[in-house]
Write an enzyme that holds these catalytic residues in place. Sequence first.
Site, mmCIF file in Angstrom:
data_model
loop_
_atom_site.group_PDB
_atom_site.id
_atom_site.type_symbol
_atom_site.label_atom_id
_atom_site.label_comp_id
_atom_site.label_asym_id
_atom_site.label_seq_id
_atom_site.Cartn_x
_atom_site.Cartn_y
_atom_site.Cartn_z
ATOM 1 N N MET A 171 16.158 40.282 47.878
ATOM 2 C CA MET A 171 16.929 41.473 48.271
ATOM 3 C C MET A 171 17.469 42.203 47.037
ATOM 4 O O MET A 171 17.720 43.416 47.090
ATOM 5 C CB MET A 171 18.078 41.067 49.187
ATOM 6 C CG MET A 171 17.658 40.656 50.591
ATOM 7 S SD MET A 171 16.880 42.010 51.525
ATOM 8 C CE MET A 171 18.211 43.201 51.642
ATOM 9 N N GLY A 472 -37.058 8.457 61.820
ATOM 10 C CA GLY A 472 -37.722 8.791 60.554
ATOM 11 C C GLY A 472 -38.004 10.279 60.496
ATOM 12 O O GLY A 472 -37.758 11.016 61.462
ATOM 13 N N SER A 546 -33.726 11.848 64.991
ATOM 14 C CA SER A 546 -32.325 11.397 65.043
ATOM 15 C C SER A 546 -31.758 11.249 63.638
ATOM 16 O O SER A 546 -31.516 10.136 63.165
ATOM 17 C CB SER A 546 -32.198 10.088 65.827
ATOM 18 O OG SER A 546 -33.119 9.114 65.421
#
Length: 635
Positions: A171, A472, A546
């Site tokens: 301020m 794989g 996977s």
Amino acid sequence: MSEPVYQTEALIAEDIDAYLATHQHKSMLRFITCGSVDDGKSTLIGRLLYDSKMIFEDQLAALEADSKRVGTQGAEIDFALLVDGLAAEREQGITIDVAYRFFNTEKRKFIVADCPGHEQYTRNMITGASTADLAVILVDARKGVLVQTRRHSYLCHLIGIRNIVLAVNKMDLVGYDQAVFDDIVADYAEFAQSIGIEGFTALPISGFRGDNITAPSENTPWYTGPSLVEHLETVEVLSSVEAGKPFRLPVQWVNRPNLDFRGFSGLIATGSVKPGDAVRVLPSGKTSTVTRIVTLDGDLEQTVAGQSVTLCFADEVDCSRGDVIASAENPPQAADQFEATLVWMDDEPLIVGRGYWLKLGTQTVSVTVQQPKYAVNVNTMEHVAAKTLDLNAIGVAEIITDKPIVFEPYADNRALGGFILIDKITNRTVSAGMLHFALRRAQNVHWQPTDLSREDHARMKNQTPKVLWFTGLSGAGKSTIANEVEKRLALMNRHTFLLDGDNVRHGLNKDLGFTEADRIENIRRVGEVAKLMADAGLIVLTAFISPFRAEREMVRKMLPEGEFVEIFVDTPLEVAEARDVKGLYKKARSGALKNFTGIDSPYEEPLSPEIRIDTGAMTIEEAAEYVIRQLLPLK
């Protein structure tokens, strides 16, 4: 050891025991300072430490020297240097990590966390706010309410901080203009109301000059409210609120030093308990009565929220770490599906469907996160569509745990409603979360028992069910080898079924693409189908890339011990790419095929597969024969 400035003579003259007794029983307030960059958070905390006379002589000397070195104007002290301890913080003039500081006044003790203002360190801010009773949100009077002001305010409200202080700082740089202060307060009030903040306390301050920090400032005669310290000394602390709630104690440790003593230790989250009170252990629901409350300093007649104790029961009740001891008449719930808010804190985005560890209090379970219902735009508070969550994103999603956990909505109980998510592979904390409510459909869907068990099905087929999981790279030879193995099993009169990756995507999974999230869902569905087939007594063969260990482990956990057989078809990338029967590698290299494993999507090799096939050393027939030999005897 150096002595505190201003306090040295007083402490020498005082009776030390009396001094300690006076300060030992003060209440404790934990609060944070937050807001945008350069709003003056560190300077404010430094000023609080200085004015509360918590600086030692050597610290003060070092502070004065550092202030001159970094170029503070005139002979002024740079209070921010008291808090910004990292070299990188001092070099850049910013806060990076959360800095905790302790100070006290005549009325109360305080722990304050200085939280970073940069957006990239929002996760650090969440850490500091997680245990706070109050938030001091700073705004630079020259800049007004900024994006990060809104973000931090929303996060503070989101994690349950109900005491908000809007500190309009600097301020002195706007001439202590009341109109500037009023405009900022009005702007913030409009935003606060839009996100559900019911009230806040606004103060005009200057951390650098000390205006309205410990006492009212002559520079703001138009402000008649309390100073910051006065407000901090009188605001209600969280522990007093928690003490009035029902009793909850998450068990951290079963205390069994000898055969004559058995107790259950933990930190009381809410409520109170005394000997003779009836309690319930969750999730089992067993009840008993408290006979003793044991502490290092002796037994207690009553204990309340915030105390760490050991409880002894009248009965031999099964209770272990992760259980929750609660009031018998008003226990919490247990469920395994929830709606929750997630604050994502990791550089890697949320992977929908992937398993994470969820840690809630002393409970740790595996959890999967569904696609977010929406993410929150912190600038507009708009709910926007989202398929995942990136760093610092905030979203609402459904989560599913692998077993029921004891919980309460975060709005009612932080200890039983707040959680973190941990990446299973990297062990990084990736998200903070708040539970909203349980999804009741989990309680309305029950497993339908049948007269024939999975053991009956296996007996009829005269074999032990198994899932042979071939994994794989594309082109490794998974499908070819799996097909050859199935033919040999058929010659041995075994009942089998082969689930091939391409075949499944023609029907069951034709709605899935090849993004990371879709790959995970693809494997989850295949795993569920393989489990059902194994329940029917079959030997199931699957041939899927996977690529992620976490998903292969997810399928393993669906099946009884020993029924999941991971078969790694080990083929080097250059060999698989040279085969390229389907032309997929060529498309991936050209950029026409995205998210292709081995090119622009990773493949995580199994760490310890049950069977490893080196395709460079075996023919298809030899590989199939090797698998059969490893499986024998097939009972």
